[in-house]
Scaffold this motif. Structure first.
Motif, PDB file in Angstrom:
ATOM      1  N   ASN A 245       0.814  -1.222   0.000  1.00 16.97           N
ATOM      2  CA  ASN A 245       0.000   0.000   0.000  1.00 16.97           C
ATOM      3  C   ASN A 245       0.845   1.269   0.000  1.00 16.97           C
ATOM      4  O   ASN A 245       0.413   2.312   0.505  1.00 16.97           O
ATOM      5  N   LEU A 246       2.036   1.197  -0.583  1.00 17.14           N
ATOM      6  CA  LEU A 246       2.934   2.344  -0.566  1.00 17.14           C
ATOM      7  C   LEU A 246       2.348   3.576  -1.238  1.00 17.14           C
ATOM      8  O   LEU A 246       2.636   4.709  -0.836  1.00 17.14           O
ATOM      9  N   SER A 247       1.545   3.382  -2.282  1.00 21.52           N
ATOM     10  CA  SER A 247       1.008   4.534  -3.001  1.00 21.52           C
ATOM     11  C   SER A 247      -0.137   5.207  -2.251  1.00 21.52           C
ATOM     12  O   SER A 247      -0.585   6.287  -2.640  1.00 21.52           O
ATOM     13  N   SER A 248      -0.617   4.600  -1.175  1.00 21.77           N
ATOM     14  CA  SER A 248      -1.684   5.190  -0.366  1.00 21.77           C
ATOM     15  C   SER A 248      -1.082   6.171   0.635  1.00 21.77           C
ATOM     16  O   SER A 248       0.083   6.045   1.019  1.00 21.77           O
ATOM     17  N   GLU A 295      14.517   3.504 -12.747  1.00 21.07           N
ATOM     18  CA  GLU A 295      15.408   2.627 -13.506  1.00 21.07           C
ATOM     19  C   GLU A 295      14.699   1.922 -14.656  1.00 21.07           C
ATOM     20  O   GLU A 295      15.284   1.722 -15.722  1.00 21.07           O
ATOM     21  N   SER A 296      13.452   1.549 -14.445  1.00 20.12           N
ATOM     22  CA  SER A 296      12.812   0.615 -15.370  1.00 20.12           C
ATOM     23  C   SER A 296      11.688   1.215 -16.195  1.00 20.12           C
ATOM     24  O   SER A 296      11.142   0.532 -17.067  1.00 20.12           O
ATOM     25  N   THR A 297      11.312   2.479 -15.938  1.00 19.74           N
ATOM     26  CA  THR A 297      10.209   3.079 -16.692  1.00 19.74           C
ATOM     27  C   THR A 297      10.577   4.494 -17.126  1.00 19.74           C
ATOM     28  O   THR A 297      11.556   5.076 -16.655  1.00 19.74           O
ATOM     29  N   ARG A 298       9.743   5.036 -17.999  1.00 18.53           N
ATOM     30  CA  ARG A 298       9.877   6.434 -18.425  1.00 18.53           C
ATOM     31  C   ARG A 298       8.737   7.274 -17.860  1.00 18.53           C
ATOM     32  O   ARG A 298       8.395   8.325 -18.406  1.00 18.53           O
ATOM     33  N   LEU A 299       8.139   6.821 -16.773  1.00 20.08           N
ATOM     34  CA  LEU A 299       7.036   7.549 -16.170  1.00 20.08           C
ATOM     35  C   LEU A 299       7.466   8.964 -15.806  1.00 20.08           C
ATOM     36  O   LEU A 299       8.587   9.176 -15.322  1.00 20.08           O
ATOM     37  N   PRO A 300       6.603   9.956 -16.012  1.00 17.22           N
ATOM     38  CA  PRO A 300       6.911  11.317 -15.556  1.00 17.22           C
ATOM     39  C   PRO A 300       7.154  11.326 -14.052  1.00 17.22           C
ATOM     40  O   PRO A 300       6.641  10.470 -13.321  1.00 17.22           O
ATOM     41  N   LEU A 301       7.917  12.289 -13.578  1.00 13.25           N
ATOM     42  CA  LEU A 301       8.280  12.315 -12.164  1.00 13.25           C
ATOM     43  C   LEU A 301       7.062  12.454 -11.256  1.00 13.25           C
ATOM     44  O   LEU A 301       7.063  11.930 -10.131  1.00 13.25           O
ATOM     45  N   ASP A 302       5.995  13.157 -11.736  1.00 20.44           N
ATOM     46  CA  ASP A 302       4.823  13.250 -10.871  1.00 20.44           C
ATOM     47  C   ASP A 302       4.149  11.899 -10.700  1.00 20.44           C
ATOM     48  O   ASP A 302       3.617  11.580  -9.625  1.00 20.44           O
ATOM     49  N   ARG A 303       4.186  11.054 -11.738  1.00 21.97           N
ATOM     50  CA  ARG A 303       3.654   9.702 -11.622  1.00 21.97           C
ATOM     51  C   ARG A 303       4.528   8.841 -10.721  1.00 21.97           C
ATOM     52  O   ARG A 303       4.026   8.028  -9.944  1.00 21.97           O
ATOM     53  N   VAL A 304       5.847   8.993 -10.841  1.00 18.21           N
ATOM     54  CA  VAL A 304       6.760   8.267  -9.951  1.00 18.21           C
ATOM     55  C   VAL A 304       6.473   8.641  -8.506  1.00 18.21           C
ATOM     56  O   VAL A 304       6.429   7.780  -7.615  1.00 18.21           O
ATOM     57  N   GLY A 309       4.298   6.801  -3.441  1.00 11.04           N
ATOM     58  CA  GLY A 309       3.655   7.258  -2.219  1.00 11.04           C
ATOM     59  C   GLY A 309       4.115   8.602  -1.704  1.00 11.04           C
ATOM     60  O   GLY A 309       3.657   9.048  -0.640  1.00 11.04           O
ATOM     61  N   PHE A 310       5.000   9.293  -2.441  1.00 13.69           N
ATOM     62  CA  PHE A 310       5.444  10.603  -1.985  1.00 13.69           C
ATOM     63  C   PHE A 310       4.429  11.704  -2.318  1.00 13.69           C
ATOM     64  O   PHE A 310       4.447  12.765  -1.695  1.00 13.69           O
ATOM     65  N   GLY A 311       3.596  11.453  -3.312  1.00 15.12           N
ATOM     66  CA  GLY A 311       2.500  12.359  -3.592  1.00 15.12           C
ATOM     67  C   GLY A 311       2.818  13.529  -4.486  1.00 15.12           C
ATOM     68  O   GLY A 311       2.000  13.938  -5.297  1.00 15.12           O
ATOM     69  N   SER A 312       3.996  14.107  -4.365  1.00 19.38           N
ATOM     70  CA  SER A 312       4.362  15.271  -5.167  1.00 19.38           C
ATOM     71  C   SER A 312       5.832  15.208  -5.543  1.00 19.38           C
ATOM     72  O   SER A 312       6.642  14.551  -4.870  1.00 19.38           O
TER      73      SER A 312
END
Length: 352
Positions: A245-248, A295-304, A309-312
């Protein structure tokens, strides 16, 4: 060309620490060339001459007199080496194990060799109290460093210009790297492999060594792994729940409710059984999740930031930089630049 790793054999060296680099970088050579082999031939085929093993790393064991005696406290052994100290001056990485006499002033030739190596662009990596030898050469002045927690205050007292952090497993400060206790020397060598050759080779090497593929340098020296050290406690399910549940937007109250205990009891139980607080463990988990995504994706930093779970972005940047020593974007760029030189497979995230 091979990356040359020079390991300094100093009098009264701690034998285990002296052998760590050869074991880790040597295993990286095998892992780099034998991942396609049958396990029954992976080690003996090079001896039979059936398959040439390309050496990504060349390990040189160097000593001032080409021989030295390890510290008697850990089992005295005389070791003969084919290289003198000068063989370290043109190395790409120079590793300095700890010694029993680390509080004594090192031989002037040792300090000179270290300064010459760094002057040529080499990285210097100290294992445990080997940081005292590097500090004596003036190479840690104005830098962040660590050593075994028991001796961190002494390092800071002797060298007040060093920013000593006694709470972490290792510190990568550019061309100087330092690590905590003996076992964190393995983490440090795996970190160097990971930085140079990518997560995939580091993970394969770790699996062959039967050690964790990655322990964050910012991880507490007191935390050996994420599992409770006492299997009779009930925290394992809570730790697994936190990971899932890290993204929560987790907080101490939510974690305590999941563990069916008060916040006060939760903190006390985590310190007893895990060696850190739930808050610090949660931060560590989130940094690790962010690192893997970078390391493994090109997700934008806001998505990362959201997924970890950092939110911003500001929160991600602050905590990631403190733990890893690099901003998220810089980490991603440096990582991709490095692994790109070793082929596309190196850019895949490790799954071990």
């Amino acid at each position: 060309m091979s990356v040359v790793v020079a390991v300094l054999g100093l009098d009264n060296a701690i034998g285990f620490e002296f052998m760590i680099p050869g074991q880790v970088f040597g295993m990286a050579n095998l892992s780099d060339s034998t991942d396609r082999w049958d396990s029954s031939t992976a080690l003996d085929a090079p001896v039979r001459g059936e398959t040439a093993v390309p050496q990504r790393y060349e390990v040189r064991l160097c000593s001032r007199r080409q021989s030295f005696t390890t510290g008697g406290r850990w089992g005295e052994t005389k070791i003969r080496t084919p290289f003198g100290l000068q063989a370290a001056t043109d190395a790409d990485i120079v590793v300095i194990p700890g010694t029993e006499s680390f509080l004594d002033t090192p031989h002037p030739e040792v300090s000179e060799v270290l300064r010459e190596a760094v002057g040529r662009g080499a990285r210097v990596a100290a294992v445990c109290v080997g940081a005292f030898t590097v500090a004596a050469a003036g190479l840690l002045d104005g830098r962040r460093a660590t050593t075994h927690w028991l001796w961190a205050s002494e390092l800071a007292r002797r060298h007040p210009s060093i920013d000593v952090d006694s709470s972490v497993l290792f510190v990568d400060d550019g061309n100087t790297l330092t690590s905590a206790g003996m076992a964190s020397g393995i983490d440090l060598c795996l970190h160097l492999i990971r930085s140079d050759a990518g997560a995939e080779l580091a993970a394969r090497t770790a699996r062959r060594l039967v050690v964790p593929a990655w322990r964050n340098g910012g991880q507490s020296q007191y935390v050996e792994h994420l599992d409770p050290v006492d299997t009779s406690n009930t925290l394992q399910s809570t730790i697994e729940w936190m990971e899932a549940n890290l993204s929560s937007p987790l907080n101490l109250k939510a974690i305590a409710e999941q563990a069916s205990m008060s916040v006060r009891s939760l903190n006390r139980q985590f310190r007893i059984h895990v060696g850190t607080t739930p808050h610090q463990l949660l931060l560590q988990m989130r940094v690790d999740r962010a690192r893997r995504l970078l390391e493994s994706t090109r997700l934008p930093l806001d998505r990362v930031a959201e997924e970890s779970g950092f939110g911003s972005q500001p929160s991600l940047r602050y905590h990631f930089s403190r733990a890893v020593g690099a901003a998220p974007q810089n980490y991603r760029s440096t990582y991709l630049d490095r692994v790109g030189r070793h082929g596309p497979s190196a850019a895949r995230s490790h799954q071990s």
